[in-house]
Design a protein around this motif. Structure first.
Motif, PDB file in Angstrom:
ATOM      1  N   GLY A  11       0.806  -1.210   0.000  1.00 29.00           N
ATOM      2  CA  GLY A  11       0.000   0.000   0.000  1.00 29.00           C
ATOM      3  C   GLY A  11       0.840   1.261   0.000  1.00 29.00           C
ATOM      4  N   TRP A  25      -7.994   5.610  -7.967  1.00 23.23           N
ATOM      5  CA  TRP A  25      -7.908   4.146  -7.947  1.00 23.23           C
ATOM      6  C   TRP A  25      -6.653   3.687  -7.231  1.00 23.23           C
ATOM      7  N   ALA A  29      -6.640   1.399  -3.831  1.00 27.13           N
ATOM      8  CA  ALA A  29      -5.884   0.145  -3.718  1.00 27.13           C
ATOM      9  C   ALA A  29      -4.892   0.217  -2.564  1.00 27.13           C
ATOM     10  N   ILE A  32      -6.741  -0.165   0.706  1.00 27.92           N
ATOM     11  CA  ILE A  32      -7.167  -1.557   0.906  1.00 27.92           C
ATOM     12  C   ILE A  32      -5.999  -2.399   1.396  1.00 27.92           C
ATOM     13  N   PHE A  33      -4.835  -2.235   0.750  1.00 27.96           N
ATOM     14  CA  PHE A  33      -3.659  -3.006   1.169  1.00 27.96           C
ATOM     15  C   PHE A  33      -3.245  -2.670   2.599  1.00 27.96           C
ATOM     16  N   SER A  74      -7.307  -8.502  -1.335  1.00 29.63           N
ATOM     17  CA  SER A  74      -6.213  -8.350  -2.294  1.00 29.63           C
ATOM     18  C   SER A  74      -6.746  -8.361  -3.725  1.00 29.63           C
ATOM     19  N   ALA A  77      -8.171  -4.957  -4.445  1.00 27.45           N
ATOM     20  CA  ALA A  77      -7.106  -3.980  -4.660  1.00 27.45           C
ATOM     21  C   ALA A  77      -6.482  -4.154  -6.045  1.00 27.45           C
TER      22      ALA A  77
END
Length: 88
Positions: A11, A25, A29, A32-33, A74, A77
């Motif tokens: 991330g 985006w 991502a 999320i990571f 994952s 992401a």
């Protein structure tokens, strides 16, 4: 614990290395990571404590219960990275 560290590093790397991905985006991502890494590290600590307890009282060891969450997160992401790459 290593998986959690790798997810957090992924991330951070997405944001620091200025990948050719549309900004929103890429940020999604990366978040999320990092979130998966935080959840994974908390789970590792809790899992370690329950494993220690199970060993002390001679009960079966607990199974891995977070694998599906990490796999789905994952995947989301990676989908965000692909969409962000296509839109640039």
């Amino acid at each position: 614990m290593r998986t959690a560290l790798a997810l957090m590093l992924a991330g951070v790397a997405l944001e620091v290395l200025d990948a050719p991905i549309q900004g929103g985006w890429r940020l999604a991502a990366a978040l999320i990571f990092v979130a998966l890494g935080l959840v994974g590290s908390v789970h590792a600590w809790v899992s370690w404590a329950s494993t220690e307890k199970a060993i002390r009282v001679s009960r079966p060891l607990p199974g891995m219960s977070i694998g599906g969450v990490i796999a789905i997160g994952s995947s989301l992401a990676i989908i965000a990275i692909i969409i962000g790459s296509v839109l640039t």
